[in-house]
Design a protein around this motif. Sequence first.
Motif, PDB file in Angstrom:
ATOM      1  N   PHE B 243       0.893  -1.168   0.000  1.00 34.29           N
ATOM      2  CA  PHE B 243       0.000   0.000   0.000  1.00 34.29           C
ATOM      3  C   PHE B 243       0.923   1.207   0.000  1.00 34.29           C
ATOM      4  O   PHE B 243       1.358   1.681   1.047  1.00 34.29           O
ATOM      5  CB  PHE B 243      -0.893   0.004   1.242  1.00 34.29           C
ATOM      6  CG  PHE B 243      -2.102   0.911   1.133  1.00 34.29           C
ATOM      7  CD1 PHE B 243      -1.973   2.215   0.682  1.00 34.29           C
ATOM      8  CD2 PHE B 243      -3.376   0.451   1.471  1.00 34.29           C
ATOM      9  CE1 PHE B 243      -3.073   3.041   0.565  1.00 34.29           C
ATOM     10  CE2 PHE B 243      -4.487   1.274   1.360  1.00 34.29           C
ATOM     11  CZ  PHE B 243      -4.343   2.571   0.908  1.00 34.29           C
ATOM     12  N   THR B 314      -4.946   7.578   6.851  1.00 33.29           N
ATOM     13  CA  THR B 314      -6.174   6.923   7.340  1.00 33.29           C
ATOM     14  C   THR B 314      -6.543   5.665   6.550  1.00 33.29           C
ATOM     15  O   THR B 314      -7.039   4.718   7.150  1.00 33.29           O
ATOM     16  CB  THR B 314      -7.387   7.873   7.371  1.00 33.29           C
ATOM     17  OG1 THR B 314      -7.578   8.406   6.068  1.00 33.29           O
ATOM     18  CG2 THR B 314      -7.196   9.014   8.361  1.00 33.29           C
ATOM     19  N   PRO B 315      -6.304   5.625   5.227  1.00 32.31           N
ATOM     20  CA  PRO B 315      -6.697   4.379   4.530  1.00 32.31           C
ATOM     21  C   PRO B 315      -5.945   3.149   5.047  1.00 32.31           C
ATOM     22  O   PRO B 315      -6.500   2.050   5.052  1.00 32.31           O
ATOM     23  CB  PRO B 315      -6.386   4.650   3.065  1.00 32.31           C
ATOM     24  CG  PRO B 315      -5.780   5.982   2.968  1.00 32.31           C
ATOM     25  CD  PRO B 315      -5.834   6.656   4.291  1.00 32.31           C
ATOM     26  N   ILE B 316      -4.707   3.329   5.488  1.00 34.15           N
ATOM     27  CA  ILE B 316      -3.944   2.187   5.996  1.00 34.15           C
ATOM     28  C   ILE B 316      -4.466   1.788   7.379  1.00 34.15           C
ATOM     29  O   ILE B 316      -4.637   0.601   7.671  1.00 34.15           O
ATOM     30  CB  ILE B 316      -2.428   2.492   6.004  1.00 34.15           C
ATOM     31  CG1 ILE B 316      -1.962   2.637   4.552  1.00 34.15           C
ATOM     32  CG2 ILE B 316      -1.636   1.404   6.734  1.00 34.15           C
ATOM     33  CD1 ILE B 316      -0.492   2.881   4.369  1.00 34.15           C
ATOM     34  N   ASP B 318      -7.477   2.263   8.388  1.00 40.33           N
ATOM     35  CA  ASP B 318      -8.785   1.639   8.108  1.00 40.33           C
ATOM     36  C   ASP B 318      -8.619   0.200   7.627  1.00 40.33           C
ATOM     37  O   ASP B 318      -9.412  -0.670   7.962  1.00 40.33           O
ATOM     38  CB  ASP B 318      -9.555   2.432   7.040  1.00 40.33           C
ATOM     39  CG  ASP B 318     -10.111   3.742   7.594  1.00 40.33           C
ATOM     40  OD1 ASP B 318      -9.943   3.988   8.804  1.00 40.33           O
ATOM     41  OD2 ASP B 318     -10.703   4.516   6.810  1.00 40.33           O
ATOM     42  N   PHE B 319      -7.581  -0.024   6.817  1.00 38.91           N
ATOM     43  CA  PHE B 319      -7.338  -1.384   6.314  1.00 38.91           C
ATOM     44  C   PHE B 319      -7.128  -2.347   7.486  1.00 38.91           C
ATOM     45  O   PHE B 319      -7.738  -3.415   7.548  1.00 38.91           O
ATOM     46  CB  PHE B 319      -6.124  -1.418   5.380  1.00 38.91           C
ATOM     47  CG  PHE B 319      -5.627  -2.825   5.110  1.00 38.91           C
ATOM     48  CD1 PHE B 319      -6.291  -3.652   4.220  1.00 38.91           C
ATOM     49  CD2 PHE B 319      -4.521  -3.337   5.792  1.00 38.91           C
ATOM     50  CE1 PHE B 319      -5.864  -4.966   4.004  1.00 38.91           C
ATOM     51  CE2 PHE B 319      -4.086  -4.638   5.592  1.00 38.91           C
ATOM     52  CZ  PHE B 319      -4.767  -5.459   4.690  1.00 38.91           C
ATOM     53  N   PHE B 320      -6.266  -1.954   8.425  1.00 42.04           N
ATOM     54  CA  PHE B 320      -5.989  -2.824   9.582  1.00 42.04           C
ATOM     55  C   PHE B 320      -7.259  -3.044  10.413  1.00 42.04           C
ATOM     56  O   PHE B 320      -7.522  -4.147  10.875  1.00 42.04           O
ATOM     57  CB  PHE B 320      -4.878  -2.220  10.453  1.00 42.04           C
ATOM     58  CG  PHE B 320      -3.491  -2.435   9.900  1.00 42.04           C
ATOM     59  CD1 PHE B 320      -3.007  -3.725   9.688  1.00 42.04           C
ATOM     60  CD2 PHE B 320      -2.658  -1.370   9.597  1.00 42.04           C
ATOM     61  CE1 PHE B 320      -1.726  -3.942   9.183  1.00 42.04           C
ATOM     62  CE2 PHE B 320      -1.381  -1.578   9.082  1.00 42.04           C
ATOM     63  CZ  PHE B 320      -0.920  -2.862   8.876  1.00 42.04           C
ATOM     64  N   GLU B 322     -10.410  -2.949   9.395  1.00 42.22           N
ATOM     65  CA  GLU B 322     -11.330  -3.850   8.693  1.00 42.22           C
ATOM     66  C   GLU B 322     -10.818  -5.285   8.703  1.00 42.22           C
ATOM     67  O   GLU B 322     -11.595  -6.243   8.715  1.00 42.22           O
ATOM     68  CB  GLU B 322     -11.528  -3.384   7.247  1.00 42.22           C
ATOM     69  CG  GLU B 322     -12.949  -2.916   7.011  1.00 42.22           C
ATOM     70  CD  GLU B 322     -13.224  -2.534   5.581  1.00 42.22           C
ATOM     71  OE1 GLU B 322     -13.265  -3.430   4.715  1.00 42.22           O
ATOM     72  OE2 GLU B 322     -13.420  -1.331   5.347  1.00 42.22           O
ATOM     73  N   GLU B 323      -9.502  -5.406   8.726  1.00 41.76           N
ATOM     74  CA  GLU B 323      -8.861  -6.724   8.739  1.00 41.76           C
ATOM     75  C   GLU B 323      -8.963  -7.357  10.132  1.00 41.76           C
ATOM     76  O   GLU B 323      -8.715  -8.546  10.303  1.00 41.76           O
ATOM     77  CB  GLU B 323      -7.382  -6.529   8.341  1.00 41.76           C
ATOM     78  CG  GLU B 323      -6.633  -7.776   7.970  1.00 41.76           C
ATOM     79  CD  GLU B 323      -6.874  -8.239   6.535  1.00 41.76           C
ATOM     80  OE1 GLU B 323      -7.724  -7.658   5.836  1.00 41.76           O
ATOM     81  OE2 GLU B 323      -6.235  -9.230   6.143  1.00 41.76           O
ATOM     82  N   VAL B 325      -7.065  -6.467  12.603  1.00 39.79           N
ATOM     83  CA  VAL B 325      -5.677  -6.673  13.031  1.00 39.79           C
ATOM     84  C   VAL B 325      -5.146  -5.387  13.662  1.00 39.79           C
ATOM     85  O   VAL B 325      -5.315  -4.302  13.110  1.00 39.79           O
ATOM     86  CB  VAL B 325      -4.824  -7.052  11.787  1.00 39.79           C
ATOM     87  CG1 VAL B 325      -3.351  -6.817  12.030  1.00 39.79           C
ATOM     88  CG2 VAL B 325      -5.065  -8.504  11.425  1.00 39.79           C
ATOM     89  N   HIS B 330       0.879  -6.778  15.464  1.00 36.80           N
ATOM     90  CA  HIS B 330       1.270  -7.496  14.242  1.00 36.80           C
ATOM     91  C   HIS B 330       2.244  -6.652  13.410  1.00 36.80           C
ATOM     92  O   HIS B 330       1.812  -5.764  12.669  1.00 36.80           O
ATOM     93  CB  HIS B 330       0.035  -7.822  13.397  1.00 36.80           C
ATOM     94  CG  HIS B 330      -0.919  -8.741  14.067  1.00 36.80           C
ATOM     95  ND1 HIS B 330      -0.876 -10.106  13.900  1.00 36.80           N
ATOM     96  CD2 HIS B 330      -1.934  -8.498  14.935  1.00 36.80           C
ATOM     97  CE1 HIS B 330      -1.823 -10.672  14.630  1.00 36.80           C
ATOM     98  NE2 HIS B 330      -2.490  -9.713  15.268  1.00 36.80           N
ATOM     99  N   PRO B 331       3.534  -6.923  13.530  1.00 35.65           N
ATOM    100  CA  PRO B 331       4.501  -6.178  12.706  1.00 35.65           C
ATOM    101  C   PRO B 331       4.132  -6.325  11.228  1.00 35.65           C
ATOM    102  O   PRO B 331       3.699  -7.393  10.798  1.00 35.65           O
ATOM    103  CB  PRO B 331       5.830  -6.873  12.999  1.00 35.65           C
ATOM    104  CG  PRO B 331       5.628  -7.556  14.320  1.00 35.65           C
ATOM    105  CD  PRO B 331       4.186  -7.937  14.377  1.00 35.65           C
ATOM    106  N   PHE B 332       4.287  -5.235  10.496  1.00 34.32           N
ATOM    107  CA  PHE B 332       3.977  -5.313   9.058  1.00 34.32           C
ATOM    108  C   PHE B 332       5.190  -4.878   8.255  1.00 34.32           C
ATOM    109  O   PHE B 332       6.068  -4.163   8.740  1.00 34.32           O
ATOM    110  CB  PHE B 332       2.734  -4.488   8.723  1.00 34.32           C
ATOM    111  CG  PHE B 332       2.854  -3.027   9.063  1.00 34.32           C
ATOM    112  CD1 PHE B 332       2.571  -2.583  10.344  1.00 34.32           C
ATOM    113  CD2 PHE B 332       3.260  -2.105   8.106  1.00 34.32           C
ATOM    114  CE1 PHE B 332       2.704  -1.233  10.668  1.00 34.32           C
ATOM    115  CE2 PHE B 332       3.384  -0.758   8.428  1.00 34.32           C
ATOM    116  CZ  PHE B 332       3.103  -0.330   9.719  1.00 34.32           C
TER     117      PHE B 332
END
Lengths: 71, 536
Positions: B243, B314-316, B318-320, B322-323, B325, B330-332
């Motif tokens: 992303f 914010t989209p990132i 929001d992604f987590f 919704e996931e 997570v 959780h290291p990404f």
Amino acid sequence: MAAVIDKEKCNACGICVRICPTDVYYGSKAKEIPVVTYPEECWHCNACVHDCPQNAIHLRIPLTMQVAYKS
Amino acid sequence: MKDIKLNIEQIEADVLCIGGGPAGLCAAIRASEKGANVVVADKSNTLRSGDAGMGNDHFMCHIPDVQGERPGFFSKIGKMSQAVTETFWENAYDLVKRWDSWGIPMKYEGKYEFAGHSMPGQPDFFLHFSGQNTKVKLTKQAKKTGVRIINRVMILDLIHDNGTIAGAIGFDVRESKLLVFKTKAVILATGKCMRLFPQNTGSLFNTSTSPINTGDGRAMAYRAGCELSDMELNDRWSGPKYFARNGRGSWMGVFKDPNGIQIGSGKEMTGHFYPQLHENYQKSGRGPVYMDLSDISDKEYEDMKYWLVHEANTPILDFFKEEGVDPKEHPFEFMTYGLFTPGGINYNEKCETPLAGLYAAGDEFMSFYIAGAAVFGSIAGESAASFAAKTKTSDEKHTQTLVVKTKEFLETVLNRTDGATWQEANSAIQQVMADYCGLVRSETMLTAGLEHLRRLKKKLPQVLMAQNTHELMRCVEVLNLFDIGEITFVAAQERKESRQHHHRVDFPFTNPMLNEQRLVVKNKKGQPVPEWRMKA
């Protein structure tokens, strides 16, 4: 992918069509529920999600953009 | 058989700002305050367009009351002339106060806070500000000052006569209208150039900063006779894997390897200022590299999320969400993104360019981020207003010839029913750039690649097609990318050494004799020609 509009919540105010930086809503008509004409041009910036007064939009993050994390 | 015709509309003003980001809007506000009649043309909508559309959380500046005397280190930041650098530091605090007065919250909990985005071991130079709605506030201030904003306009060329600017020509991206701007001065503020190189992220629009910044200002300035600088010195960024998004300086964790071992002590230039870290780890078999937030406190975590909102992430988040997570648990992964073009119009401390009546600001030459856009936008506005006050509108005949030619070309692309889409052409230029002028460069590859690029470029006017004015905008962006690409090749051939991300395998060393010189490319009868200049 891109912006997904909840047709039940949308009041066709047109704010998203007005502000979208990449104009994915090109071709949408005034006072009608917007159409996502160019989903592949969505930057996933959240501008429309943020500015929607009805909270009617969310982004579906495409599989190619999903963040890789440790479970 | 399509028969789309563009109706001509003429717009007159003293000053035209091309691009309505922080630079363009600050330019417009200042020029208007100085008495000029100002119009802003933005290809999106100034409320949310460009890199700053959804925010920015760090504003480079020096506030003596908070930071004390200006550290000498500050004068070494930036890639422009020393006069530009000095002008920046002298004016940045003034812009902080102006932005604050326009409703952009430059203080956090009642005071100026310097934190984040800085280099290890150096004093903090970024003011944390809550900038999510910066563009909304700047748009409001511009309108209040009397600026006319025209959204959804793609400007494709400057109108000029013997080195003097007389306006610009563009089209409405939603209606079939050709727009002729007759102005005494033009300010270019179109941002960086992002879609020239592939970004390693699988799609043309998955870019770390705005994908619609395609070097339009650089390309039209070059075509009008303005030289471009540092075009071969491309840069890279890093950020969350897949992303693509800038804001790495707002992620407060540390980088760890797959075994949970921290990479570096945190005092080196890991990650934020060394974006290749992630790619190099992967290549060496030690990857991937993770952003690990597990060691920060809950308070720090909440603060971090607050700043990420203002840093347009914010989209990132929001992604987590919704996931289901929590990124703290959780290291990404982080990754190294592709090349982009920070170099461009090397404007001086008054934002002048070599062309009379043409000014540039902000990321037309990337140097001081959003604060630079604010400072040099304002200065460009002041310079342009003062130029316009003593200038007459120029030659009608020359404009007419350009209008007829442009209208004919755009209508041809709009009415073509068989040919190349903008996506096909954009992928083609990205492919050539990556393969021949990318991370590894050499004389033979650059020569072969340039030959191929020029062959494709020659075909473009005969094959590009657009179903409507939206796609026509994308086609014009790609035409600009081909010009920028060709210039990048020519500059990369001329720089027979390695420096920063310009890696010549046939000239692997950095030549100290070139430390004080910069490379420019000029348009000589349609051909890009490199020239060396002493640094100012």
